[in-house]
Design an enzyme around this catalytic site. Structure first.
Site, PDB file in Angstrom:
ATOM      1  N   ASN A  41     -97.397  50.452   7.021  1.00 48.87           N
ATOM      2  CA  ASN A  41     -98.615  50.619   8.537  1.00 48.87           C
ATOM      3  C   ASN A  41     -99.610  50.050   7.770  1.00 48.87           C
ATOM      4  OD1 ASN A  41     -98.499  53.390   8.195  1.00 48.87           O
ATOM      5  ND2 ASN A  41     -98.620  52.987  10.508  1.00 48.87           N
ATOM      6  N   HIS A  49    -103.718  54.763   6.366  1.00 48.88           N
ATOM      7  CA  HIS A  49    -103.641  56.838   6.952  1.00 48.88           C
ATOM      8  C   HIS A  49    -105.330  56.767   7.384  1.00 48.88           C
ATOM      9  CE1 HIS A  49    -102.873  60.864   7.085  1.00 48.88           C
ATOM     10  NE2 HIS A  49    -104.426  60.516   6.794  1.00 48.88           N
ATOM     11  N   LYS A  53    -102.773  52.314   1.608  1.00 45.96           N
ATOM     12  CA  LYS A  53    -100.948  52.542   1.255  1.00 45.96           C
ATOM     13  C   LYS A  53    -100.533  51.392   0.129  1.00 45.96           C
ATOM     14  CE  LYS A  53    -100.033  55.303   5.799  1.00 45.96           C
ATOM     15  NZ  LYS A  53     -99.225  55.571   6.734  1.00 45.96           N
ATOM     16  N   ARG A  55    -104.772  47.680  10.926  1.00 43.49           N
ATOM     17  CA  ARG A  55    -103.335  47.371  11.233  1.00 43.49           C
ATOM     18  C   ARG A  55    -102.500  46.466  11.723  1.00 43.49           C
ATOM     19  NH1 ARG A  55    -102.452  54.029  12.705  1.00 43.49           N
ATOM     20  NH2 ARG A  55    -101.763  54.681  10.374  1.00 43.49           N
ATOM     21  N   ARG A  72    -110.053  56.347  13.302  1.00 44.80           N
ATOM     22  CA  ARG A  72    -108.610  55.983  14.003  1.00 44.80           C
ATOM     23  C   ARG A  72    -108.567  54.877  15.372  1.00 44.80           C
ATOM     24  NH1 ARG A  72    -103.843  58.975  12.442  1.00 44.80           N
ATOM     25  NH2 ARG A  72    -102.792  58.309  14.727  1.00 44.80           N
ATOM     26  N   PHE A 101     -87.202  59.304   9.877  1.00 43.45           N
ATOM     27  CA  PHE A 101     -88.083  58.416   8.888  1.00 43.45           C
ATOM     28  C   PHE A 101     -88.797  58.978   7.878  1.00 43.45           C
ATOM     29  CE2 PHE A 101     -91.489  59.396  12.366  1.00 43.45           C
ATOM     30  CZ  PHE A 101     -92.296  60.257  11.521  1.00 43.45           C
ATOM     31  N   THR A 147    -100.900  53.337  15.016  1.00 38.34           N
ATOM     32  CA  THR A 147     -99.323  53.705  14.334  1.00 38.34           C
ATOM     33  C   THR A 147     -98.309  52.408  14.260  1.00 38.34           C
ATOM     34  OG1 THR A 147     -99.709  55.330  14.924  1.00 38.34           O
ATOM     35  CG2 THR A 147     -97.952  54.487  13.347  1.00 38.34           C
TER      36      THR A 147
HETATM   37  P1  ATP Z   1    -100.670  58.266   9.510  1.00 35.97           P
HETATM   38  O1  ATP Z   1    -100.819  59.801   9.407  1.00 35.97           O
HETATM   39  O2  ATP Z   1    -100.339  58.311   8.231  1.00 35.97           O
HETATM   40  O3  ATP Z   1    -102.403  57.684   9.566  1.00 35.97           O
HETATM   41  P2  ATP Z   1    -100.449  57.781  11.884  1.00 35.97           P
HETATM   42  O4  ATP Z   1    -100.677  59.393  11.865  1.00 35.97           O
HETATM   43  O5  ATP Z   1    -100.519  56.896  13.308  1.00 35.97           O
HETATM   44  O6  ATP Z   1    -100.353  57.595  10.598  1.00 35.97           O
HETATM   45  P3  ATP Z   1     -98.372  59.630  12.955  1.00 35.97           P
HETATM   46  O7  ATP Z   1     -96.624  59.574  13.649  1.00 35.97           O
HETATM   47  O8  ATP Z   1     -98.636  60.652  11.564  1.00 35.97           O
HETATM   48  O9  ATP Z   1     -99.179  58.052  12.256  1.00 35.97           O
HETATM   49  O10 ATP Z   1     -96.504  59.079  11.145  1.00 35.97           O
HETATM   50  C1  ATP Z   1     -96.829  59.221   9.687  1.00 35.97           C
HETATM   51  C2  ATP Z   1     -96.551  57.991   9.581  1.00 35.97           C
HETATM   52  O11 ATP Z   1     -95.081  57.609   9.350  1.00 35.97           O
HETATM   53  C3  ATP Z   1     -97.377  56.651   9.591  1.00 35.97           C
HETATM   54  O12 ATP Z   1     -98.109  55.991   9.564  1.00 35.97           O
HETATM   55  C4  ATP Z   1     -95.746  55.746   9.265  1.00 35.97           C
HETATM   56  O13 ATP Z   1     -95.704  55.242   8.051  1.00 35.97           O
HETATM   57  C5  ATP Z   1     -94.568  56.596   9.318  1.00 35.97           C
HETATM   58  N1  ATP Z   1     -93.691  56.798  10.483  1.00 35.97           N
HETATM   59  C6  ATP Z   1     -94.076  57.030  11.776  1.00 35.97           C
HETATM   60  N2  ATP Z   1     -93.674  56.255  12.816  1.00 35.97           N
HETATM   61  C7  ATP Z   1     -92.787  56.541  12.223  1.00 35.97           C
HETATM   62  C8  ATP Z   1     -91.606  55.827  12.767  1.00 35.97           C
HETATM   63  N3  ATP Z   1     -90.780  55.213  14.412  1.00 35.97           N
HETATM   64  N4  ATP Z   1     -90.483  54.524  12.115  1.00 35.97           N
HETATM   65  C9  ATP Z   1     -90.887  54.387  10.369  1.00 35.97           C
HETATM   66  N5  ATP Z   1     -91.860  55.361  10.295  1.00 35.97           N
HETATM   67  C10 ATP Z   1     -92.932  56.175  11.155  1.00 35.97           C
HETATM   68 MG    MG Z   2    -101.016  61.418  11.125  1.00 38.70          MG
END
Ligand code: ATP
Ligand code: MG
Length: 139
Positions: free
Chosen positions: A114, A117, A11, A104, A87, A59, A93
């Site tokens: 974070n 992805h 990212k 992470r 993962r 968000f 996350t």
């Molecule tokens: P990614 O899909 O990016 O791999 P993830 O699967 O671990 O991440 P998701 O729940 O899919 O998490 O959320 C997608 C992205 O949205 C997160 O990686 C983060 O950048 C953002 N995000 C998720 N939760 C929050 C939150 N509570 N506050 C701010 N940003 C968030």
């Molecule tokens: Mg995700």
């Protein structure tokens, strides 16, 4: 796309901080083969589509702004059990909850920024890989 593949993005924060070499080294060391890779920048329309599943979340605006503010590195990775193992390699996350040694834990600043992805299913890995790459760019 075969089910032994996953999709990742380093990212914008990872590129801004100069962490891409270290992160790619961890990905290689964990046994993932890079079958497609490019540096690109997502437009607002791209990011809203890529993260459409989150468009009702509070968000969402912040997420789109973050993911479009600079270039990313997009890649398709191949390894047995790729989605789950990747993962595990990236960690939770929220970096405060991520296991020691995960990408992470090492390189993410916060739950919003974070570092990386990772696809959450074989189905989404195929959709996300096709979002960024045409078949002729996958080896
Ligand atoms: P990614 O899909 O990016 O791999 P993830 O699967 O671990 O991440 P998701 O729940 O899919 O998490 O959320 C997608 C992205 O949205 C997160 O990686 C983060 O950048 C953002 N995000 C998720 N939760 C929050 C939150 N509570 N506050 C701010 N940003 C968030
Ligand atoms: Mg995700």
């Amino acid at each position: 796309m075969a089910t032994n593949r996953t999709f990742t993005m380093l990212k914008p924060d990872s590129l801004e901080k100069g962490n891409t070499g270290a992160i790619l080294e961890k990905i290689n060391a964990a046994g993932f083969k890079i079958v497609a890779m490019k540096q690109t920048q997502m437009s607002q329309v791209d990011a809203e589509a890529f993260y459409a599943v989150h468009n009702e979340r509070p968000f969402f605006g912040e997420l789109v702004e973050y993911m479009t503010r600079g270039p990313i590195i997009a890649a398709i990775l191949e390894k047995e059990n790729a989605v789950e193992d990747f993962r595990t390699l990236i960690g939770a996350t929220n970096p405060e909850e991520a296991a020691e040694g995960t990408i992470r834990k090492l390189y993410a600043a916060s739950i919003g920024e974070n570092a990386v992805h990772g696809s959450d299913s074989d189905e989404n890995a195929a959709i996300e890989g096709a979002f960024h790459f045409s078949g002729r760019d996958i080896f």
